[in-house]
Design an enzyme around this catalytic site. Structure first.
Site, PDB file in Angstrom:
ATOM      1  N   ASN A 106     -73.432  57.360  -0.303  1.00 44.13           N
ATOM      2  CA  ASN A 106     -74.437  57.940  -1.194  1.00 44.13           C
ATOM      3  C   ASN A 106     -74.069  57.593  -2.631  1.00 44.13           C
ATOM      4  O   ASN A 106     -73.118  58.146  -3.184  1.00 44.13           O
ATOM      5  CB  ASN A 106     -74.487  59.458  -0.994  1.00 44.13           C
ATOM      6  CG  ASN A 106     -75.462  60.139  -1.940  1.00 44.13           C
ATOM      7  OD1 ASN A 106     -76.312  59.482  -2.543  1.00 44.13           O
ATOM      8  ND2 ASN A 106     -75.345  61.450  -2.074  1.00 44.13           N
ATOM      9  N   TRP A 107     -74.836  56.673  -3.216  1.00 43.99           N
ATOM     10  CA  TRP A 107     -74.527  56.215  -4.572  1.00 43.99           C
ATOM     11  C   TRP A 107     -74.984  57.194  -5.648  1.00 43.99           C
ATOM     12  O   TRP A 107     -74.686  57.011  -6.828  1.00 43.99           O
ATOM     13  CB  TRP A 107     -75.159  54.845  -4.825  1.00 43.99           C
ATOM     14  CG  TRP A 107     -74.631  53.762  -3.929  1.00 43.99           C
ATOM     15  CD1 TRP A 107     -73.674  53.888  -2.945  1.00 43.99           C
ATOM     16  CD2 TRP A 107     -75.026  52.387  -3.917  1.00 43.99           C
ATOM     17  NE1 TRP A 107     -73.458  52.684  -2.331  1.00 43.99           N
ATOM     18  CE2 TRP A 107     -74.277  51.732  -2.900  1.00 43.99           C
ATOM     19  CE3 TRP A 107     -75.946  51.647  -4.649  1.00 43.99           C
ATOM     20  CZ2 TRP A 107     -74.422  50.368  -2.617  1.00 43.99           C
ATOM     21  CZ3 TRP A 107     -76.099  50.294  -4.366  1.00 43.99           C
ATOM     22  CH2 TRP A 107     -75.334  49.663  -3.365  1.00 43.99           C
ATOM     23  N   LYS A 108     -75.725  58.199  -5.256  1.00 49.40           N
ATOM     24  CA  LYS A 108     -76.225  59.225  -6.182  1.00 49.40           C
ATOM     25  C   LYS A 108     -76.958  58.561  -7.361  1.00 49.40           C
ATOM     26  O   LYS A 108     -77.667  57.581  -7.182  1.00 49.40           O
ATOM     27  CB  LYS A 108     -75.086  60.142  -6.613  1.00 49.40           C
ATOM     28  CG  LYS A 108     -74.368  60.769  -5.407  1.00 49.40           C
ATOM     29  CD  LYS A 108     -73.437  61.868  -5.778  1.00 49.40           C
ATOM     30  CE  LYS A 108     -72.802  62.451  -4.518  1.00 49.40           C
ATOM     31  NZ  LYS A 108     -71.938  63.597  -4.835  1.00 49.40           N
ATOM     32  N   HIS A 130     -79.349  67.339   0.448  1.00 52.37           N
ATOM     33  CA  HIS A 130     -78.024  67.201  -0.167  1.00 52.37           C
ATOM     34  C   HIS A 130     -77.775  68.389  -1.086  1.00 52.37           C
ATOM     35  O   HIS A 130     -78.694  68.915  -1.714  1.00 52.37           O
ATOM     36  CB  HIS A 130     -77.929  65.887  -0.944  1.00 52.37           C
ATOM     37  CG  HIS A 130     -76.550  65.585  -1.429  1.00 52.37           C
ATOM     38  ND1 HIS A 130     -76.029  66.162  -2.566  1.00 52.37           N
ATOM     39  CD2 HIS A 130     -75.561  64.794  -0.918  1.00 52.37           C
ATOM     40  CE1 HIS A 130     -74.793  65.725  -2.740  1.00 52.37           C
ATOM     41  NE2 HIS A 130     -74.489  64.897  -1.755  1.00 52.37           N
ATOM     42  N   GLU A 159     -71.310  69.048   4.491  1.00 53.89           N
ATOM     43  CA  GLU A 159     -70.674  68.776   3.206  1.00 53.89           C
ATOM     44  C   GLU A 159     -70.426  70.092   2.487  1.00 53.89           C
ATOM     45  O   GLU A 159     -71.340  70.648   1.870  1.00 53.89           O
ATOM     46  CB  GLU A 159     -71.530  67.829   2.363  1.00 53.89           C
ATOM     47  CG  GLU A 159     -73.040  68.090   2.414  1.00 53.89           C
ATOM     48  CD  GLU A 159     -73.759  67.540   1.197  1.00 53.89           C
ATOM     49  OE1 GLU A 159     -73.315  66.533   0.660  1.00 53.89           O
ATOM     50  OE2 GLU A 159     -74.752  68.156   0.781  1.00 53.89           O
ATOM     51  N   GLY A 175     -67.108  65.926  -5.107  1.00 52.15           N
ATOM     52  CA  GLY A 175     -66.812  65.476  -6.461  1.00 52.15           C
ATOM     53  C   GLY A 175     -65.734  66.270  -7.158  1.00 52.15           C
ATOM     54  O   GLY A 175     -65.527  66.113  -8.356  1.00 52.15           O
ATOM     55  N   SER A 231     -65.415  64.413  -0.756  1.00 54.34           N
ATOM     56  CA  SER A 231     -64.209  63.737  -1.251  1.00 54.34           C
ATOM     57  C   SER A 231     -63.480  62.955  -0.162  1.00 54.34           C
ATOM     58  O   SER A 231     -62.254  62.945  -0.097  1.00 54.34           O
ATOM     59  CB  SER A 231     -63.267  64.751  -1.925  1.00 54.34           C
ATOM     60  OG  SER A 231     -63.886  65.343  -3.049  1.00 54.34           O
ATOM     61  N   GLY A 250     -69.344  59.767  -1.096  1.00 52.80           N
ATOM     62  CA  GLY A 250     -69.883  59.770  -2.447  1.00 52.80           C
ATOM     63  C   GLY A 250     -69.195  58.744  -3.323  1.00 52.80           C
ATOM     64  O   GLY A 250     -69.415  57.539  -3.208  1.00 52.80           O
ATOM     65  N   GLY A 251     -68.323  59.212  -4.219  1.00 54.91           N
ATOM     66  CA  GLY A 251     -67.698  58.339  -5.206  1.00 54.91           C
ATOM     67  C   GLY A 251     -67.014  57.114  -4.634  1.00 54.91           C
ATOM     68  O   GLY A 251     -67.078  56.021  -5.212  1.00 54.91           O
TER      69      GLY A 251
END
Length: 251
Positions: free
Chosen positions: A9-11, A95, A167, A173, A212, A233-234
């Site tokens: 997920n590049w957000k 999300h 999640e 994050g 994470s 995510g990141g």
């Protein structure tokens, strides 16, 4: 046997240049054949990413879609119909950033879930608790309620064509991660809730963990019996790191 899945997920990250660089990095990865790999870029870059990954075994999805299936008078939204035409196969629904920041309710998310399925998009339903809810011992109550919202509206067989991502909001994050056993306990409860309605659906649905996840902890998380992969995510913004997570799922 459930196929492992790793979804990035590049957000709200990326420029045309950085997305091109990331897409090129992904296209050069040697990915394990037994793992379903997907990425969810910002809507503006969906076509760019699909073109850049042409011929690669990486599915492209959307981070959000409208409450109605078809195009129409709904300013600022993108319809499932339009996402399918663009080449999307998946869509994130619920999300935590949509629930917590945008204020989307279970009722709204139910409509999005149904609209997506009506046009052939597979929903990835995201569920999870806040830190306050976990500390109050309400994790399973909260997750169960979010899951029940879909089951009560459409029946458990709706999950025959959907993915579920657990999640914990407190682990997104923040650098905090649920321990593998904490994550497994919730995943087992989710699968158990589904099994109480339909054992076959429960046995087949992919349950992803998000919060994470990185290369350093992926293998231990993915080794749990009810964790079928991750919503990343990141770490998905770095092609090499994402590739390492995919390989962990393949093992």
């Amino acid at each position: 046997m459930r196929r492992p899945m790793v979804a990035g997920n590049w957000k709200m990250h990326g420029t045309r240049a950085s997305v091109a660089e990331l897409t090129e990095g992904l296209s050069n990865l040697a990915l394990p054949s037994g793992v379903e790999v997907a990425v969810f870029p910002p809507a503006l870059f969906i076509n760019q990413v699909i073109d850049g990954l042409a011929g690669k075994e990486i599915t492209v999805g959307a981070q959000n879609s409208a409450v109605q299936p078809e195009q129409g008078a709904l300013t600022g939204e993108v319809a499932p119909e339009q996402l399918v035409e663009a080449g999307c196969k998946l869509v994130l629904i619920g999300h935590s950033e949509r629930r917590q920041v945008i204020g989307e309710t279970d009722e709204v998310l139910n409509r999005k879930f149904a609209a997506a399925q009506a046009k052939g998009l597979k929903p990835v339903l995201c569920i999870g608790e806040t830190l306050e809810e976990r500390e109050a011992g309400k994790t399973l109550e909260v997750v169960g309620r979010q899951l029940s919202s879909i089951i009560e509206a459409f029946g458990v067989k709706a999950f025959a064509n959907a993915v579920i991502a657990y999640e914990p909001v407190w682990a997104i994050g923040t650098g905090l991660t649920a321990t593998p056993q904490q994550a497994q306990d919730v995943h087992a409860a989710i699968r158990g809730q589904l099994a109480a309605e339909d054992a076959e659906v429960a046995a087949k649905v992919q349950l992803l963990y998000g919060g994470s996840v990185k290369a350093a902890n992926a293998a231990e998380l993915f080794g749990m019996p009810d964790i079928d992969g991750g919503l990343i995510g990141g770490a998905s913004l770095n092609a090499d790191e994402f590739g390492a997570i995919c390989r962990a799922a393949g093992n």
